[in-house]
Design a protein around this motif. Structure first.
Motif, short mmCIF file in Angstrom:
data_model
loop_
_atom_site.label_atom_id
_atom_site.label_comp_id
_atom_site.label_asym_id
_atom_site.label_seq_id
_atom_site.Cartn_x
_atom_site.Cartn_y
_atom_site.Cartn_z
N GLU A 11 -4.89 -24.96 35.45
CA GLU A 11 -4.02 -25.74 34.57
C GLU A 11 -4.18 -27.24 34.80
OE1 GLU A 11 -2.87 -23.18 36.59
OE2 GLU A 11 -2.85 -21.70 34.97
N VAL A 12 -4.23 -27.64 36.07
CA VAL A 12 -4.39 -29.06 36.41
C VAL A 12 -5.77 -29.54 35.97
CG1 VAL A 12 -4.53 -30.72 38.32
CG2 VAL A 12 -2.73 -28.98 38.30
N LEU A 13 -6.80 -28.74 36.19
CA LEU A 13 -8.14 -29.11 35.76
C LEU A 13 -8.19 -29.35 34.25
CD1 LEU A 13 -11.24 -29.40 36.46
CD2 LEU A 13 -11.40 -27.01 35.74
N LEU A 14 -7.61 -28.45 33.48
CA LEU A 14 -7.61 -28.60 32.02
C LEU A 14 -6.91 -29.88 31.61
CD1 LEU A 14 -6.92 -24.92 30.94
CD2 LEU A 14 -9.10 -26.16 30.83
N GLU A 15 -5.81 -30.20 32.27
CA GLU A 15 -5.08 -31.43 31.98
C GLU A 15 -5.91 -32.66 32.33
OE1 GLU A 15 -1.09 -33.63 33.57
OE2 GLU A 15 -0.99 -31.45 33.31
N ALA A 38 -7.67 -28.22 26.02
CA ALA A 38 -6.45 -27.54 25.58
C ALA A 38 -5.96 -26.60 26.68
CB ALA A 38 -6.71 -26.75 24.30
N PRO A 39 -4.63 -26.45 26.83
CA PRO A 39 -4.08 -25.62 27.91
C PRO A 39 -4.52 -24.15 27.87
CG PRO A 39 -2.34 -26.87 26.82
CD PRO A 39 -3.59 -27.09 26.04
N ASP A 40 -4.95 -23.65 26.71
CA ASP A 40 -5.35 -22.25 26.61
C ASP A 40 -6.87 -22.05 26.70
OD1 ASP A 40 -5.93 -23.46 24.18
OD2 ASP A 40 -5.21 -21.79 22.97
N THR A 41 -7.60 -23.10 27.11
CA THR A 41 -9.05 -23.00 27.26
C THR A 41 -9.40 -22.07 28.41
OG1 THR A 41 -9.28 -25.28 26.44
CG2 THR A 41 -11.18 -24.33 27.57
N GLN A 42 -10.41 -21.24 28.20
CA GLN A 42 -10.85 -20.29 29.23
C GLN A 42 -11.44 -21.04 30.42
OE1 GLN A 42 -13.22 -16.95 27.87
NE2 GLN A 42 -14.51 -17.13 29.68
N VAL A 43 -11.05 -20.64 31.65
CA VAL A 43 -11.58 -21.23 32.88
C VAL A 43 -12.03 -20.09 33.79
CG1 VAL A 43 -11.08 -22.63 34.93
CG2 VAL A 43 -10.01 -23.21 32.74
N GLU A 44 -13.27 -20.21 34.26
CA GLU A 44 -13.81 -19.24 35.21
C GLU A 44 -14.17 -19.99 36.49
OE1 GLU A 44 -17.95 -16.72 35.84
OE2 GLU A 44 -17.46 -17.47 33.86
N VAL A 66 -16.60 -24.20 41.82
CA VAL A 66 -17.22 -24.53 40.55
C VAL A 66 -16.35 -23.92 39.45
CG1 VAL A 66 -19.25 -24.25 39.08
CG2 VAL A 66 -19.52 -24.61 41.55
N TYR A 67 -15.98 -24.76 38.50
CA TYR A 67 -15.17 -24.33 37.35
C TYR A 67 -16.03 -24.38 36.10
CZ TYR A 67 -11.17 -25.10 40.42
OH TYR A 67 -10.28 -25.05 41.47
N ARG A 68 -16.05 -23.28 35.37
CA ARG A 68 -16.76 -23.21 34.09
C ARG A 68 -15.68 -23.13 33.01
NH1 ARG A 68 -21.82 -20.49 33.91
NH2 ARG A 68 -20.86 -18.93 32.58
N VAL A 69 -15.62 -24.15 32.18
CA VAL A 69 -14.52 -24.31 31.24
C VAL A 69 -15.02 -24.15 29.81
CG1 VAL A 69 -12.72 -25.89 30.42
CG2 VAL A 69 -13.38 -25.89 32.85
N GLY A 70 -14.38 -23.23 29.08
CA GLY A 70 -14.72 -23.02 27.68
C GLY A 70 -15.55 -21.76 27.48
N THR A 71 -16.09 -21.63 26.27
CA THR A 71 -16.97 -20.52 25.94
C THR A 71 -18.17 -21.08 25.18
OG1 THR A 71 -15.73 -20.15 23.89
CG2 THR A 71 -15.11 -18.79 25.77
#
Length: 130
Positions: A38-42, A47-53, A98-103
């Motif tokens: 959540e903090v990373l997305l911010e 967007a707060p509902d973006t997929q994070v792996e 490592v954070y992978r954000v999005g699709t």
């Protein structure tokens, strides 16, 4: 030299291979000492509902810092450079994630605690998955 300068220097000229090739960009977040999805997305404006792996550095560099028989000449020449980049990240950051954000077109953040400073620091890049 700042942690951002160190990471930018270590990644200079290296591109994250994909359909398009993306450079690495160093960052340092002074006022952040722990990170959740959540903090990373911010912090990154997603967007707060973006997929994070979450994954690790070995997984991210599995086909870059290890010689593969299918590598072309440029990829083979870059293997030692990616090995050095991985080592510099490990030497300068602890608790690396490592954070992978999005699709499909993913923003990738290598994040850890700088050993000589407060906050969090790392490298950002992109990959496109097909």
């Amino acid at each position: 030299m700042t942690i951002t300068e160190t990471l930018n220097q270590a990644s200079a000229g290296l591109l994250m291979p994909s359909e398009s090739e993306f450079p690495f960009e160093g960052f340092h977040w002074d006022n952040v000492n722990s990170l959740s999805a959540e903090v990373l997305l911010e912090l990154t404006g997603h967007a707060p509902d973006t997929q994070v792996e979450e994954t690790d550095l070995d997984y991210l560099f599995r086909n870059l810092a290890v010689s593969k028989e299918w590598h072309d000449e440029i990829q083979q020449a870059n293997v030692p450079k990616f090995q050095q980049l991985k080592q510099i990240v490990e030497d300068n950051l602890s608790e690396i994630t490592v954070y992978r954000v999005g699709t499909i077109e993913l923003d990738v953040y290598i994040v850890g605690k700088p050993k000589a400073k407060n906050g969090l620091a790392g490298l950002a890049t992109k990959v496109i998955e097909t």
